[in-house]
Design a protein around this motif. Structure first.
Motif, PDB file in Angstrom:
ATOM      1  N   VAL A 267      13.870 -37.791 -32.124  1.00 37.85           N
ATOM      2  CA  VAL A 267      13.725 -37.860 -30.619  1.00 37.85           C
ATOM      3  C   VAL A 267      13.309 -39.346 -30.180  1.00 37.85           C
ATOM      4  N   LEU A 268      13.990 -39.926 -28.982  1.00 38.76           N
ATOM      5  CA  LEU A 268      13.765 -41.198 -28.460  1.00 38.76           C
ATOM      6  C   LEU A 268      13.123 -40.979 -27.440  1.00 38.76           C
ATOM      7  N   LEU A 269      12.017 -41.883 -27.236  1.00 40.64           N
ATOM      8  CA  LEU A 269      11.318 -42.226 -25.918  1.00 40.64           C
ATOM      9  C   LEU A 269      11.681 -43.446 -25.465  1.00 40.64           C
ATOM     10  N   GLY A 270      12.423 -43.861 -24.417  1.00 39.50           N
ATOM     11  CA  GLY A 270      13.178 -45.011 -24.112  1.00 39.50           C
ATOM     12  C   GLY A 270      12.131 -45.741 -23.011  1.00 39.50           C
ATOM     13  N   GLY A 285      12.514 -50.377 -16.184  1.00 39.30           N
ATOM     14  CA  GLY A 285      11.616 -51.313 -16.917  1.00 39.30           C
ATOM     15  C   GLY A 285      10.268 -51.508 -16.037  1.00 39.30           C
ATOM     16  N   ASP A 286      10.202 -50.464 -15.231  1.00 39.60           N
ATOM     17  CA  ASP A 286       8.745 -50.779 -14.366  1.00 39.60           C
ATOM     18  C   ASP A 286       7.655 -50.149 -15.259  1.00 39.60           C
ATOM     19  N   ALA A 290       6.136 -46.531 -16.338  1.00 40.75           N
ATOM     20  CA  ALA A 290       5.842 -46.339 -17.660  1.00 40.75           C
ATOM     21  C   ALA A 290       4.708 -45.652 -17.979  1.00 40.75           C
ATOM     22  N   ALA A 291       3.475 -46.624 -17.566  1.00 39.26           N
ATOM     23  CA  ALA A 291       1.879 -46.038 -17.630  1.00 39.26           C
ATOM     24  C   ALA A 291       1.658 -44.593 -17.160  1.00 39.26           C
ATOM     25  N   VAL A 310      10.062 -44.731 -30.456  1.00 37.80           N
ATOM     26  CA  VAL A 310       9.777 -45.231 -29.236  1.00 37.80           C
ATOM     27  C   VAL A 310      10.346 -46.590 -28.918  1.00 37.80           C
ATOM     28  N   ALA A 311      11.040 -46.875 -28.130  1.00 41.04           N
ATOM     29  CA  ALA A 311      11.902 -48.039 -27.846  1.00 41.04           C
ATOM     30  C   ALA A 311      10.669 -49.435 -27.710  1.00 41.04           C
ATOM     31  N   PRO A 312      11.038 -50.346 -27.770  1.00 40.37           N
ATOM     32  CA  PRO A 312      10.144 -51.512 -27.255  1.00 40.37           C
ATOM     33  C   PRO A 312       9.561 -51.733 -26.073  1.00 40.37           C
ATOM     34  N   ILE A 313       8.395 -51.871 -25.780  1.00 37.15           N
ATOM     35  CA  ILE A 313       7.668 -52.187 -24.436  1.00 37.15           C
ATOM     36  C   ILE A 313       7.251 -53.518 -24.460  1.00 37.15           C
ATOM     37  N   PRO A 314       7.569 -54.335 -23.318  1.00 37.96           N
ATOM     38  CA  PRO A 314       6.785 -55.816 -23.375  1.00 37.96           C
ATOM     39  C   PRO A 314       5.344 -55.686 -23.487  1.00 37.96           C
ATOM     40  N   ASP A 315       4.985 -56.593 -23.949  1.00 35.21           N
ATOM     41  CA  ASP A 315       3.148 -56.480 -24.351  1.00 35.21           C
ATOM     42  C   ASP A 315       2.721 -57.287 -23.080  1.00 35.21           C
ATOM     43  N   THR A 316       3.174 -57.265 -22.114  1.00 34.37           N
ATOM     44  CA  THR A 316       2.417 -58.149 -20.714  1.00 34.37           C
ATOM     45  C   THR A 316       2.027 -56.944 -19.844  1.00 34.37           C
TER      46      THR A 316
END
Length: 333
Positions: A267-270, A285-286, A290-291, A310-316
């Motif tokens: 299963v995919l978590l986007g 993309g907020d 997401a948190a 899990v899709a990539p999450i920006p690391d900022t």
């Protein structure tokens, strides 16, 4: 609400099995409910409480027996320290040695999703099990109105790690707590869904200000207040603050990170515009959204009993906290 009957026994930190015989009560966060929860805590029982981050499993931080019950209920290793929740700064100063930096940060961010690790005051009345025998203590003033009211009525500090079996997904709703700890704790104080959705940011102030765990408060905001960059904690086998175990926050299924698409059987978590996502942390993309959704969606996907991509999450910003939780969820167990 009663705990389900016939739930499996749970291993405690000594490797024995704990029978699930407690009827876990669901208590509304009314004035009467808060008084009931405070009375249970005064009697040495455990109560799951809402905070703005996640639900915490609260016990009297001054009672070695109550703290031991927290470890037993969670199956939590005794070398992992606990966060002590307090009602005000004056109480925090009783347990931790204060500093100008602590004052600036507490003035700016308490109550809120920030934990400060401070030198432990001698003879302050906390059992060594709270701090894992270390010379420091993790302190926080939560912002959730029910938690703050409970701390005032209880009149003391509450040790409160996340209200889930150790290493599993943190709970952001009463139902999550009941699913994981129902039958093992006295009650759940129902304060609804948690607004922040990831645990507090932990800053070490026993020396150079250090980011010990990213969380619900962005490190950049902390750096603005102290006027300096935070030191980072190199990977180490030493556990100096809660939430640092390499495998933590884990669902039952394997987790694969930075996935462009789901493999067969996953299963995919986007995040953002993710084609084919089973659930999406934030289609816009907020990172704040997401948190708030992270643990809730991991709970839902875990019910599918399939590996989770899990899709990539920006690391900022809050993405650092999200990625920290995801890396620990995906770590070897």
């Amino acid at each position: 609400m009663r705990a389900s009957q016939g739930a499996p026994a749970f291993p405690n930190r000594f490797g024995r099995r704990i029978p699930t015989q407690v009827q876990t009560r669901l208590i509304p966060a009314t004035d009467k409910g808060i008084r009931t929860a405070a009375a249970l805590l005064t009697g040495g029982d455990l109560v799951a409480i809402p905070t703005e981050t996640v639900y915490g499993l609260a016990g009297d931080a001054r009672s070695a027996m109550a703290v031991a019950r927290i470890f037993e209920a969670k199956g939590r290793p005794s070398f992992n320290p606990l966060i002590v929740h307090v009602p005000d700064i004056a109480t925090a100063q009783h347990y931790g040695t204060w500093s100008d930096t602590a004052q600036r940060l507490s003035d700016a961010f308490w109550p809120g999703p920030l934990t400060l690790v401070l030198p432990l005051r001698a003879r302050c009345g906390l059992p060594a099990l709270v701090t894992a025998g270390q010379g420091s203590v993790a302190l926080r003033i939560p912002a959730h109105p029910a938690a703050r009211a409970l701390l005032r009525v209880f009149g003391g500090p509450l040790a409160a790690p996340s209200a889930n079996p150790s290493g599993r997904i943190s709970p952001t709703r009463p139902a999550h707590v009941m699913a994981g700890l129902g039958g093992r704790i006295a009650a759940i104080l129902d304060g609804g869904a948690c607004g922040v959705g990831v645990e507090s940011t932990i800053i070490g102030l026993t020396g150079t200000p250090t980011l010990l765990r990213p969380g619900g408060l962005q490190a950049e905001r902390i750096e603005q207040v102290i006027g300096a960059s935070l030191a980072s904690l190199a990977d180490s086998s030493a556990i100096t603050a809660p939430g640092q175990m390499s495998s933590h926050y884990a669902p039952g299924a394997p987790v694969r990170l930075n996935a462009d698409a789901a493999a067969p059987g996953e299963v995919l978590l986007g995040f953002g515009p993710t084609a084919g996502a089973t659930l999406n942390l934030s289609s816009s993309g907020d990172l704040t959204e997401a948190a708030a959704n992270l643990f809730e969606y991991l709970h839902l996907l875990d019910q599918e009993a399939k590996p989770i991509a899990v899709a990539p999450i920006p690391d900022t910003g809050l993405g650092q906290a999200i990625n920290d939780r995801l890396r620990r969820a995906a770590a070897p167990r």
